[in-house]
Design an enzyme around this catalytic site. Structure first.
Site, short mmCIF file in Angstrom:
data_model
loop_
_atom_site.label_atom_id
_atom_site.label_comp_id
_atom_site.label_asym_id
_atom_site.label_seq_id
_atom_site.Cartn_x
_atom_site.Cartn_y
_atom_site.Cartn_z
N HIS A 33 -2.75 -11.88 9.14
CA HIS A 33 -1.92 -10.83 8.55
C HIS A 33 -1.06 -10.19 9.62
O HIS A 33 -1.56 -9.79 10.69
CB HIS A 33 -2.81 -9.78 7.89
CG HIS A 33 -2.05 -8.75 7.11
ND1 HIS A 33 -1.58 -8.98 5.85
CD2 HIS A 33 -1.68 -7.48 7.43
CE1 HIS A 33 -0.95 -7.89 5.41
NE2 HIS A 33 -0.99 -6.97 6.36
N ASP A 35 1.69 -7.23 10.41
CA ASP A 35 2.27 -5.97 9.97
C ASP A 35 3.61 -5.74 10.67
O ASP A 35 3.66 -5.60 11.90
CB ASP A 35 1.33 -4.80 10.27
CG ASP A 35 0.12 -4.79 9.35
OD1 ASP A 35 0.32 -4.84 8.13
OD2 ASP A 35 -1.02 -4.73 9.86
N MET A 37 6.61 -3.13 10.97
CA MET A 37 6.95 -1.74 10.70
C MET A 37 8.27 -1.40 11.36
O MET A 37 8.52 -1.80 12.50
CB MET A 37 5.85 -0.81 11.22
CG MET A 37 4.46 -1.12 10.70
SD MET A 37 3.25 0.04 11.37
CE MET A 37 1.72 -0.71 10.77
N HIS A 66 3.68 -8.74 6.17
CA HIS A 66 3.78 -7.51 5.38
C HIS A 66 4.93 -6.67 5.92
O HIS A 66 4.84 -6.10 7.02
CB HIS A 66 2.44 -6.76 5.50
CG HIS A 66 2.38 -5.45 4.80
ND1 HIS A 66 1.39 -4.53 5.04
CD2 HIS A 66 3.17 -4.89 3.84
CE1 HIS A 66 1.57 -3.47 4.27
NE2 HIS A 66 2.65 -3.67 3.54
N MET A 68 6.77 -3.56 6.06
CA MET A 68 6.78 -2.11 5.82
C MET A 68 8.10 -1.58 6.35
O MET A 68 8.17 -0.92 7.39
CB MET A 68 5.58 -1.46 6.50
CG MET A 68 4.27 -1.74 5.79
SD MET A 68 2.82 -1.17 6.71
CE MET A 68 2.53 -2.63 7.73
N MET A 137 -2.69 -1.07 -0.75
CA MET A 137 -2.97 -0.29 0.45
C MET A 137 -4.09 0.70 0.16
O MET A 137 -3.99 1.53 -0.75
CB MET A 137 -1.72 0.47 0.91
CG MET A 137 -0.57 -0.43 1.36
SD MET A 137 -1.03 -1.59 2.69
CE MET A 137 -1.56 -0.44 3.97
N GLY A 142 1.11 2.53 8.14
CA GLY A 142 1.78 2.98 9.35
C GLY A 142 0.92 2.94 10.59
O GLY A 142 1.43 2.80 11.69
N GLY A 145 -6.79 1.57 11.85
CA GLY A 145 -7.98 2.36 12.11
C GLY A 145 -8.18 3.57 11.21
O GLY A 145 -8.94 4.48 11.56
N ASP A 176 -5.84 -3.70 2.03
CA ASP A 176 -5.58 -3.45 3.45
C ASP A 176 -5.81 -1.99 3.77
O ASP A 176 -5.17 -1.11 3.20
CB ASP A 176 -4.12 -3.84 3.75
CG ASP A 176 -3.76 -3.69 5.22
OD1 ASP A 176 -4.64 -3.34 6.03
OD2 ASP A 176 -2.59 -3.94 5.55
N GLY A 177 -6.75 -1.75 4.71
CA GLY A 177 -6.98 -0.39 5.19
C GLY A 177 -8.43 0.02 5.13
O GLY A 177 -9.00 0.12 4.04
#
Length: 222
Positions: A33, A35, A37, A66, A68, A137, A142, A145, A176-177
């Site tokens: 995956h 991310d 951003m 992904h 974002m 999500m 953003g 952790g 995710d998260g």
């Protein structure tokens, strides 16, 4: 559907990214995956298409990318050409969602759409047949952790019912998260089949054991 684990490289060591991707692949990961951003749609800035192109050379696993970002349509071709296998956009960032999803598929990629925690599943009602993956999500996007938001669990159940209702049992529902062995059970029971996990994989003493634990399997060393 079989439960898959997609380690998030947001929690990997960026100075040794290729090595950490190999560690995840050898430990039993199903996807990687990624991310992306832009520092605008979310308050952080990560990587672009050139890094995805480099990652593509390091693994044979599907790259679950992904986006974002505020203007995803401007970036679809770049990330497709970089080697993404799945391209996920946010419903909140797309003015013409069906057009965007159709474009992703026309590039030969699986079309994904992500929902922020406060976004209801009904926003996808009119594009169900244009989707290959939904990324729910379970934190506000953003940062890595963060603590798992249990309020999204009913949303997963509703989404699975929506797709089953039109015969789309092939659609992946990812979460995710804050995913760990405990929260993984909650989302899989609700209908998710893909677990995106960062810290619980890359901060573990043994990646193979961590991935096996997310899947509800015995230790890889057992």
């Amino acid at each position: 559907m079989k439960t898959l684990v997609a380690p998030s490289i947001l929690s990997a060591d960026f100075a040794n990214l290729g090595h950490d991707i190999k560690r995840a692949e050898e430990g039993g990961a199903d996807w990687i995956h990624v991310d992306v951003m832009d520092g605008h749609f979310v308050p952080n800035l990560t990587i672009g298409a050139p890094v995805v192109k480099s990652i593509r050379k390091q693994t044979k696993l599907p790259l679950d990318v992904h986006l974002m970002v505020t203007n995803p349509d401007q970036l679809l071709l770049d990330f497709a050409e970089a080697g993404s296998d799945h391209i996920i956009v946010h419903v909140e960032a797309c003015t013409h969602l069906q057009r965007t999803l159709s474009h992703i598929r026309s590039l030969g990629k699986l079309a994904g759409v992500s929902l922020n925690p406060a976004t209801p599943p009904e926003t996808l009602q009119y594009v169900l047949n244009d989707i290959d993956e939904v990324l729910v999500m379970s934190v506000n996007p953003g940062f890595g952790g963060q603590k798992f938001l249990s309020a999204v669990v009913p949303k997963i159940r509703i989404l699975r019912q929506m797709f089953d209702g039109i015969g789309r049992k092939d659609v992946h529902i990812s979460v995710d998260g804050g995913i760990n062995a405990e929260t993984a059970k909650l989302v899989v029971e609700a209908g998710a089949n893909v677990l995106v996990a960062g810290n619980s994989v890359y901060r573990a003493d043994n990646i193979a054991d961590a991935i096996a634990g997310l899947k509800g399997q015995p230790s890889a060393r057992a």
